[in-house]
Write a protein that holds these residues in place. Structure first.
Motif, PDB file in Angstrom:
ATOM      1  N   THR A  77      64.190  22.641 -38.716  1.00  0.00           N
ATOM      2  CA  THR A  77      65.225  21.717 -39.196  1.00  0.00           C
ATOM      3  C   THR A  77      64.574  20.622 -40.030  1.00  0.00           C
ATOM      4  OG1 THR A  77      66.525  22.111 -37.191  1.00  0.00           O
ATOM      5  CG2 THR A  77      67.073  20.147 -38.473  1.00  0.00           C
ATOM      6  N   SER A  78      65.196  20.297 -41.155  1.00  0.00           N
ATOM      7  CA  SER A  78      64.627  19.245 -41.999  1.00  0.00           C
ATOM      8  C   SER A  78      64.721  17.898 -41.298  1.00  0.00           C
ATOM      9  CB  SER A  78      65.359  19.177 -43.348  1.00  0.00           C
ATOM     10  OG  SER A  78      66.657  18.632 -43.168  1.00  0.00           O
ATOM     11  N   ALA A  79      63.789  17.033 -41.608  1.00  0.00           N
ATOM     12  CA  ALA A  79      63.790  15.687 -41.040  1.00  0.00           C
ATOM     13  C   ALA A  79      65.080  14.965 -41.424  1.00  0.00           C
ATOM     14  CB  ALA A  79      62.570  14.911 -41.514  1.00  0.00           C
ATOM     15  N   ALA A  80      65.553  15.183 -42.653  1.00  0.00           N
ATOM     16  CA  ALA A  80      66.789  14.541 -43.114  1.00  0.00           C
ATOM     17  C   ALA A  80      67.987  14.988 -42.284  1.00  0.00           C
ATOM     18  CB  ALA A  80      67.016  14.842 -44.594  1.00  0.00           C
ATOM     19  N   GLU A  81      68.058  16.272 -41.984  1.00  0.00           N
ATOM     20  CA  GLU A  81      69.162  16.787 -41.176  1.00  0.00           C
ATOM     21  C   GLU A  81      69.075  16.259 -39.742  1.00  0.00           C
ATOM     22  OE1 GLU A  81      70.928  21.066 -39.599  1.00  0.00           O
ATOM     23  OE2 GLU A  81      69.562  21.062 -41.319  1.00  0.00           O
ATOM     24  N   ALA A  82      67.883  16.206 -39.192  1.00  0.00           N
ATOM     25  CA  ALA A  82      67.700  15.656 -37.840  1.00  0.00           C
ATOM     26  C   ALA A  82      68.104  14.189 -37.810  1.00  0.00           C
ATOM     27  CB  ALA A  82      66.252  15.828 -37.389  1.00  0.00           C
ATOM     28  N   PHE A  83      67.688  13.436 -38.823  1.00  0.00           N
ATOM     29  CA  PHE A  83      68.064  12.021 -38.894  1.00  0.00           C
ATOM     30  C   PHE A  83      69.587  11.875 -38.956  1.00  0.00           C
ATOM     31  CE2 PHE A  83      69.394   8.317 -41.290  1.00  0.00           C
ATOM     32  CZ  PHE A  83      68.897   7.310 -40.475  1.00  0.00           C
ATOM     33  N   ARG A 113      63.873   8.928 -40.484  1.00  0.00           N
ATOM     34  CA  ARG A 113      64.536   8.226 -41.596  1.00  0.00           C
ATOM     35  C   ARG A 113      63.640   8.307 -42.839  1.00  0.00           C
ATOM     36  NH1 ARG A 113      68.077   3.846 -41.097  1.00  0.00           N
ATOM     37  NH2 ARG A 113      67.300   3.515 -38.999  1.00  0.00           N
ATOM     38  N   ASN A 114      64.182   8.817 -43.911  1.00  0.00           N
ATOM     39  CA  ASN A 114      63.487   8.937 -45.204  1.00  0.00           C
ATOM     40  C   ASN A 114      62.232   9.799 -45.154  1.00  0.00           C
ATOM     41  OD1 ASN A 114      65.411   7.187 -46.395  1.00  0.00           O
ATOM     42  ND2 ASN A 114      64.245   5.417 -45.637  1.00  0.00           N
ATOM     43  N   ALA A 115      62.052  10.593 -44.112  1.00  0.00           N
ATOM     44  CA  ALA A 115      60.866  11.455 -44.025  1.00  0.00           C
ATOM     45  C   ALA A 115      61.126  12.772 -44.751  1.00  0.00           C
ATOM     46  CB  ALA A 115      60.519  11.738 -42.568  1.00  0.00           C
TER      47      ALA A 115
END
Length: 188
Positions: A77-83, A113-115
């Motif tokens: 899962t992308s960091a953006a989606e997790a955030f 966040r923003n990763a």
């Protein structure tokens, strides 16, 4: 059938407990229900002022996690989606599970966040886990020993069952919910 004036003995041994006053039953219930919802002041006094703490031995971690939302992500899962998931649900961390549903660790909201990248890049391992069948006394002991406020709970196969926190335990115990009300109690 066992007759006792020792409530602690009755709680340990009984499936149902009948509390008598002047030869009449004033409440008959499961141990958890008796502690969670004393019928009157007499029953409350009989079971003790520490009745909420006594429930720690009767309620399992699975009883509590069943009442909480279960949110997870995968390593891919992308960091953006997790955030976005954490932001939408106002949570500080989310559990990362493998393809079999076993917890691998967690991702912190502030780090996501923003990763760029995936959850695997931000993964923090769990220090402890609990089992769904563990009673709340064992769970709280683990939380205090590790100086943490939450941990994942796993089923018999090690799959993620949900998370438990000190707040979730307090909410459950103060809510008056019981295993019987949740239809978990078995009369077998």
């Amino acid at each position: 059938m066992l007759v006792s004036h020792d409530i602690d003995e009755a709680l340990k041994l009984g499936d149902h407990i009948a509390v008598f006053r002047q030869g009449r039953i004033v409440q008959c219930a499961s141990p958890d229900e008796l502690l969670a919802k004393p019928a009157n002041e007499f029953v409350g006094s009989f079971v003790g002022q520490d009745r909420t703490l006594k429930r720690l031995l009767l309620v399992s971690a699975g009883d509590v996690t069943d009442q909480q939302p279960t949110l997870t992500v995968r390593e891919s899962t992308s960091a953006a989606e997790a955030f976005a998931t954490m932001d939408d649900h106002d949570i500080r961390a989310i559990t990362v599970v493998d393809n079999a549903g076993k917890p691998l660790g967690f991702v912190k909201r502030r780090e996501a966040r923003n990763a760029a990248g995936r959850c695997a890049d931000l993964l923090h391992p769990f220090r402890i886990t609990g089992k769904a069948e563990d009673n709340l006394r064992v769970v709280l002991s683990k939380l205090y020993e590790s100086n943490t406020s939450w941990m994942p709970i796993v089923d018999e196969e090690g799959r993620y069952n949900g998370e438990i926190s000190q707040d979730y335990i307090a909410d459950y115990l103060s809510s008056g919910r019981t295993r019987r009300v949740l239809n978990i109690h078995s009369d077998a």
